[in-house]
Design a protein around this motif. Structure first.
Motif, PDB file in Angstrom:
ATOM      1  N   GLY A 119       0.585  -1.320   0.221  1.00 13.18           N
ATOM      2  CA  GLY A 119      -0.027   0.040   0.077  1.00 13.18           C
ATOM      3  C   GLY A 119       0.702   1.267  -0.014  1.00 13.18           C
ATOM      4  O   GLY A 119       0.506   2.219  -0.706  1.00 13.18           O
ATOM      5  N   GLY A 157       0.260   2.358  -3.321  1.00 12.29           N
ATOM      6  CA  GLY A 157      -0.620   3.620  -3.106  1.00 12.29           C
ATOM      7  C   GLY A 157      -0.202   5.042  -2.942  1.00 12.29           C
ATOM      8  O   GLY A 157      -0.234   5.758  -3.807  1.00 12.29           O
ATOM      9  N   LEU A 158       0.301   4.944  -1.658  1.00 21.83           N
ATOM     10  CA  LEU A 158       0.960   6.456  -1.685  1.00 21.83           C
ATOM     11  C   LEU A 158       2.113   6.956  -2.194  1.00 21.83           C
ATOM     12  O   LEU A 158       1.853   8.204  -2.814  1.00 21.83           O
ATOM     13  CB  LEU A 158       1.244   6.366   0.047  1.00 21.83           C
ATOM     14  N   SER A 191       0.902   7.044  -6.348  1.00 18.69           N
ATOM     15  CA  SER A 191      -0.251   7.628  -6.422  1.00 18.69           C
ATOM     16  C   SER A 191       0.394   9.271  -6.424  1.00 18.69           C
ATOM     17  O   SER A 191      -0.249  10.181  -7.102  1.00 18.69           O
ATOM     18  CB  SER A 191      -1.273   7.632  -5.580  1.00 18.69           C
ATOM     19  N   THR A 250      -6.234   7.287  -1.382  1.00 20.06           N
ATOM     20  CA  THR A 250      -5.545   6.152  -0.905  1.00 20.06           C
ATOM     21  C   THR A 250      -6.384   5.646   0.480  1.00 20.06           C
ATOM     22  O   THR A 250      -6.218   4.366   0.720  1.00 20.06           O
ATOM     23  CB  THR A 250      -4.373   6.131  -0.527  1.00 20.06           C
ATOM     24  N   GLY A 292      -8.601   2.439   0.203  1.00 23.90           N
ATOM     25  CA  GLY A 292      -7.636   1.460   0.368  1.00 23.90           C
ATOM     26  C   GLY A 292      -7.824   0.811   1.613  1.00 23.90           C
ATOM     27  O   GLY A 292      -7.616  -0.435   1.821  1.00 23.90           O
TER      28      GLY A 292
END
Length: 395
Positions: free
Chosen positions: A102, A106-107, A110, A251, A254
């Motif tokens: 993640g 994600g972070l 993104s 995010t 998520g």
């Protein structure tokens, strides 16, 4: 008695599977198989030793999932629901692996995809999608968690460079990441994201010790002392904390999916145990109180699933608001905490043994309940949407 949780039970009580696309079902099954065969059999040992399972990175990379819903740049460009299902299944396997993925996919990715220049995207995203380069996201500081907007790390312009000074805490992957996005205030007091590459002088990450949750993923304390980076390493479209918040909102959904994964794992473990454990001459499933507990656990799992699915659809359509994401994170983290606690209780003394897996989820869900915005902060974001009144300070 079996302690293997790789054989799954039916947790799709409201037939959510029928609402998924074929691609979404395929991705979900691919990740579940990966967790059942590669993660669950080895993770307890890593968790107990607080060691990171580097051996899983190339295996995870082979799934070609990093980048989630990001379009182009070698990223899979999947639906937001599919990306959420990845978080669910990874968390069902193990929270530490879910956090590693993640943070990276994600972070970090993104942030670059949403706020980076075309050159920054071309430089980093393809290699990160292949997981040849690992990313981290440095926002939280020792004195600023929930009030991250008050961050004190500074980025002073010095000719064609920025000089970074300050400290960060709880930064996942930072001790070995190839690029860490450090959020700092510039000379005008505006918050921006700055790409700090591995080995940059003055950048000193130290793996945090003493965690009792998510032990198999490494968070770092970071000291930044006159860290000089090229001016072009500032994320081109990061000009204020609102830009940072846009990444966090995107995010946060998520984390809501991740909470579902913990609840699913807990329910599966509890049901399997209750079907096999004999007490007073009968398996536990014969007792009314056990059936009552299982029914309520499944109700929580089902409501969490459907809330996350709808949130993913709204995000896909560009209709998700910050309050929607916060409500899902708040609701799902709270309910998952209840489900995991009920499962741990149902296993009795065995519930505190790693070999039964629920003890790991019981510890790890506490981190999920807290990070990416505490329960209270999420409620205040929703409360602001409901009332129009800001009940906590912001800059």
């Amino acid at each position: 008695m079996s302690t293997d949780i790789a054989s799954t039970t039916n947790t799709d009580f409201y037939l959510m599977d029928e609402l998924l696309t074929e691609e979404e079902r395929t991705i979900r099954q691919k990740v579940r198989h990966f967790c059942d065969t590669e993660v669950i059999p080895i993770i307890n040992d890593y968790w107990e030793r607080a060691a990171f399972p580097f051996e899983l990175i190339p295996k995870l990379a082979q799934l070609k999932l990093a980048g989630g819903s990001i379009k182009g740049y070698g990223c899979p460009g999947m639906s937001t629901v599919a990306a959420g299902l990845i978080g669910l299944e990874l968390a069902r396997g193990d929270a530490s692996i879910c956090t590693f993925y993640g943070v990276h996919s994600g972070l970090a990715m993104s942030s670059i995809a949403m706020l980076g220049s075309e050159e920054q995207k071309q430089r980093w995203l393809p290699a990160m999608a292949r997981m040849e380069k690992i990313g981290a996201f440095g926002l939280t500081e020792p004195n600023h968690g929930s009030d991250a907007v008050a961050l004190e790390t500074r980025a002073q312009r010095d000719g064609d460079s920025y000089m970074l000074n300050g400290s960060k805490r709880w930064i996942g992957n930072a001790s070995f990441a190839d690029v860490v996005i450090i959020w700092a205030r510039d000379d005008d007091g505006k918050v921006g994201g700055f790409l700090v590459e591995k080995g940059t002088p003055g950048f000193e990450p130290t793996v945090m010790k003493g965690k009792v949750a998510k032990r198999a993923v490494w968070q770092a304390d970071i000291t930044l002392t006159n860290v000089r980076i090229p001016a072009e390493n500032r994320l081109a479209h990061s000009h204020s904390f609102k830009d940072t918040s846009s990444v966090l909102t995107a995010t946060r959904s998520g984390v809501a999916w991740e909470a579902v994964g913990h609840a699913v794992a807990a329910y599966e473990i509890a049901l399997k145990y209750a079907q096999e454990r004999v007490q007073f001459g009968k398996t536990l499933v014969n007792f009314q109180i056990i059936q009552d507990k299982l029914a309520k656990m499944l109700a929580n799992v089902t409501s969490m699933q459907l809330l996350s699915l709808r949130l993913g659809q709204l995000q896909e359509e560009g209709k998700m608001t910050a309050a929607m994401a916060s409500l899902a994170k708040m609701n799902n983290a709270r309910l998952a905490r209840e489900v995991v606690a009920d499962a741990r209780e149902m296993l009795g003394g065995n519930g505190i043994l790693l070999e039964y897996h629920i003890a790991r989820h019981h510890a790890d869900i506490e981190a999920v309940f807290t990070y990416e915005g505490t329960d209270t902060i999420q409620s205040l974001i929703v409360g602001r949407e409901i009332t129009g009144v800001q009940a906590f300070s912001s800059r």
